[in-house]
Design a protein around this motif. Structure first.
Motif, PDB file in Angstrom:
ATOM      1  N   VAL A 212       0.692  -1.459   0.038  1.00 59.24           N
ATOM      2  CA  VAL A 212      -0.062   0.052  -0.043  1.00 59.24           C
ATOM      3  C   VAL A 212       0.822   1.323  -0.051  1.00 59.24           C
ATOM      4  O   VAL A 212       0.418   2.355   0.664  1.00 59.24           O
ATOM      5  CB  VAL A 212      -1.003   0.023   1.120  1.00 59.24           C
ATOM      6  CG1 VAL A 212      -2.012   1.036   0.756  1.00 59.24           C
ATOM      7  CG2 VAL A 212      -1.477  -1.366   1.622  1.00 59.24           C
ATOM      8  N   PRO A 213       1.599   1.639  -1.037  1.00 55.43           N
ATOM      9  CA  PRO A 213       2.425   2.910  -1.014  1.00 55.43           C
ATOM     10  C   PRO A 213       1.435   3.684  -1.640  1.00 55.43           C
ATOM     11  O   PRO A 213       1.320   5.013  -1.557  1.00 55.43           O
ATOM     12  CB  PRO A 213       3.504   2.530  -2.102  1.00 55.43           C
ATOM     13  CG  PRO A 213       3.120   1.182  -2.776  1.00 55.43           C
ATOM     14  CD  PRO A 213       2.575   0.484  -1.821  1.00 55.43           C
ATOM     15  N   TRP A 214       0.174   3.074  -2.575  1.00 55.22           N
ATOM     16  CA  TRP A 214      -0.782   3.822  -3.320  1.00 55.22           C
ATOM     17  C   TRP A 214      -1.841   3.141  -2.809  1.00 55.22           C
ATOM     18  O   TRP A 214      -2.051   2.132  -2.467  1.00 55.22           O
ATOM     19  CB  TRP A 214      -0.516   3.715  -4.774  1.00 55.22           C
ATOM     20  CG  TRP A 214       0.497   4.523  -5.507  1.00 55.22           C
ATOM     21  CD1 TRP A 214       1.468   5.008  -4.993  1.00 55.22           C
ATOM     22  CD2 TRP A 214       0.866   4.508  -7.015  1.00 55.22           C
ATOM     23  NE1 TRP A 214       2.539   5.679  -5.884  1.00 55.22           N
ATOM     24  CE2 TRP A 214       1.835   5.200  -7.209  1.00 55.22           C
ATOM     25  CE3 TRP A 214      -0.096   4.048  -7.979  1.00 55.22           C
ATOM     26  CZ2 TRP A 214       2.097   5.659  -8.259  1.00 55.22           C
ATOM     27  CZ3 TRP A 214       0.384   4.554  -9.244  1.00 55.22           C
ATOM     28  CH2 TRP A 214       1.390   5.311  -9.428  1.00 55.22           C
ATOM     29  N   VAL A 215      -2.873   4.162  -2.850  1.00 57.95           N
ATOM     30  CA  VAL A 215      -4.669   3.750  -2.971  1.00 57.95           C
ATOM     31  C   VAL A 215      -5.122   3.991  -4.103  1.00 57.95           C
ATOM     32  O   VAL A 215      -5.461   5.416  -4.276  1.00 57.95           O
ATOM     33  CB  VAL A 215      -5.249   4.266  -1.723  1.00 57.95           C
ATOM     34  CG1 VAL A 215      -6.882   3.589  -1.816  1.00 57.95           C
ATOM     35  CG2 VAL A 215      -4.709   3.879  -0.480  1.00 57.95           C
ATOM     36  N   PRO A 216      -4.994   3.363  -5.262  1.00 54.74           N
ATOM     37  CA  PRO A 216      -5.748   3.662  -6.543  1.00 54.74           C
ATOM     38  C   PRO A 216      -7.156   4.038  -6.511  1.00 54.74           C
ATOM     39  O   PRO A 216      -7.812   3.572  -5.768  1.00 54.74           O
ATOM     40  CB  PRO A 216      -5.720   2.646  -7.562  1.00 54.74           C
ATOM     41  CG  PRO A 216      -4.416   1.716  -6.802  1.00 54.74           C
ATOM     42  CD  PRO A 216      -4.753   1.999  -5.257  1.00 54.74           C
ATOM     43  N   LEU A 217      -7.475   5.259  -6.798  1.00 52.61           N
ATOM     44  CA  LEU A 217      -8.956   6.032  -6.951  1.00 52.61           C
ATOM     45  C   LEU A 217      -9.768   5.439  -8.055  1.00 52.61           C
ATOM     46  O   LEU A 217     -10.789   5.238  -8.067  1.00 52.61           O
ATOM     47  CB  LEU A 217      -8.636   7.255  -6.625  1.00 52.61           C
ATOM     48  CG  LEU A 217      -8.181   7.788  -5.381  1.00 52.61           C
ATOM     49  CD1 LEU A 217      -8.207   9.350  -5.190  1.00 52.61           C
ATOM     50  CD2 LEU A 217      -8.887   7.225  -4.123  1.00 52.61           C
ATOM     51  N   TRP A 218      -9.142   6.340  -9.336  1.00 56.75           N
ATOM     52  CA  TRP A 218      -9.911   6.066 -10.528  1.00 56.75           C
ATOM     53  C   TRP A 218      -9.088   6.141 -11.933  1.00 56.75           C
ATOM     54  O   TRP A 218      -7.884   6.687 -11.630  1.00 56.75           O
ATOM     55  CB  TRP A 218     -11.045   7.090 -10.897  1.00 56.75           C
ATOM     56  CG  TRP A 218     -10.576   8.598 -10.987  1.00 56.75           C
ATOM     57  CD1 TRP A 218     -10.404   8.965 -12.155  1.00 56.75           C
ATOM     58  CD2 TRP A 218     -10.563   9.465 -10.028  1.00 56.75           C
ATOM     59  NE1 TRP A 218     -10.121  10.265 -12.056  1.00 56.75           N
ATOM     60  CE2 TRP A 218     -10.178  10.709 -10.715  1.00 56.75           C
ATOM     61  CE3 TRP A 218     -10.754   9.596  -8.618  1.00 56.75           C
ATOM     62  CZ2 TRP A 218      -9.937  11.974 -10.187  1.00 56.75           C
ATOM     63  CZ3 TRP A 218     -10.495  10.849  -8.083  1.00 56.75           C
ATOM     64  CH2 TRP A 218      -9.987  11.918  -8.838  1.00 56.75           C
TER      65      TRP A 218
END
Length: 249
Positions: A212-218
């Motif tokens: 989880v370095p990122w949380v993709p959104l859209w």
């Protein structure tokens, strides 16, 4: 006298964490906060139906997209328990960094509200674009909003944003350092074996989901307004426009 042509971009918008700055140097904290983010709620509120909910750090049309990875369940109660287990039973304080664009400030405001539900007090820091980029490069940020490039192959995207050799100005603003990701990037960047590359890049996507370095959104949608005399126009996912295949009525 206008018509609208639409398509899907290859660019993913995401929330990132500074993985070398407490408390986000703890993967359990990142996982907990990711579970407290209502991704579909953010996309519906901010994009109003004009974005495709993302599950991965690359868009579905990009080569080697891992469709085994599903949207992380929204679970604020579970997130609160996980945060307590990570040593933050009384919550924590942090900062969400964004530039001045209204859409991004709106995202930060919604995120601030969602995190408050699990005891995370988030201040929003808004700055003009160049100052925001400098803060991301320098590692000053805590939680930040950004997006990936629209390249058709994952090598350019992943090598910039997840390679430990690319910290800061190289593009790795989440400052994730993971030996396995580096190893997989080396395979993907150099192998001439298609199946080997596919396996490497799909595993990278799974590790990004886990670490989880990122949380993709859209994934962005693309819309082009054109004169109604145009019968068809190709909408390219990389936004590299070409008019050679435009057909007039």
């Amino acid at each position: 006298d206008l018509t609208l042509f639409s398509g899907i971009s290859n660019s993913v918008r995401y929330i990132g964490f500074n993985c070398q700055k407490a408390p986000f140097d703890n993967v359990a904290v990142r996982q907990a906060i990711a579970s407290a983010i209502n991704i579909e709620g953010i996309v519906n509120a901010v994009k109003m139906g004009k974005g495709v909910v993302a599950t991965n750090p690359i868009a579905p049309d990009i080569k080697y997209f891992n469709d085994d990875i599903k949207l992380r369940p929204y679970n604020p109660e579970g997130a609160k328990a996980a945060l307590a287990a990570a040593g933050y039973s009384n919550g924590l304080s942090t900062t969400i960094w964004v530039d001045e664009q209204k859409e991004r400030v709106d995202i930060a405001t919604i995120l601030q509200s969602q995190l408050a539900e699990i005891g995370v007090n988030a201040e929003i820091k808004v700055s003009e674009w160049s100052s925001h980029v400098t803060a991301c490069y320098n590692g000053d940020i805590d939680i930040y909003f950004s997006w990936s490039c629209a390249c058709p192959d994952p090598s350019i995207i992943f090598n910039s944003v997840f390679n430990s050799a690319m910290l800061g100005q190289g593009g790795n603003c989440s400052r994730i350092v993971d030996d396995r990701i580096d190893e997989l990037l080396s395979i993907g960047n150099t192998s001439m074996d298609e199946s080997e590359r596919e396996s490497a890049y799909k595993e990278i996507q799974q590790r990004v989901y886990d670490l989880v370095p990122w949380v993709p959104l859209w994934v962005d949608t693309i819309e082009i307004g054109a004169n109604a005399r145009i019968d068809s126009m190709p909408v390219t996912a990389t936004t590299a426009w070409s008019i050679k295949n435009v057909i007039l009525k």
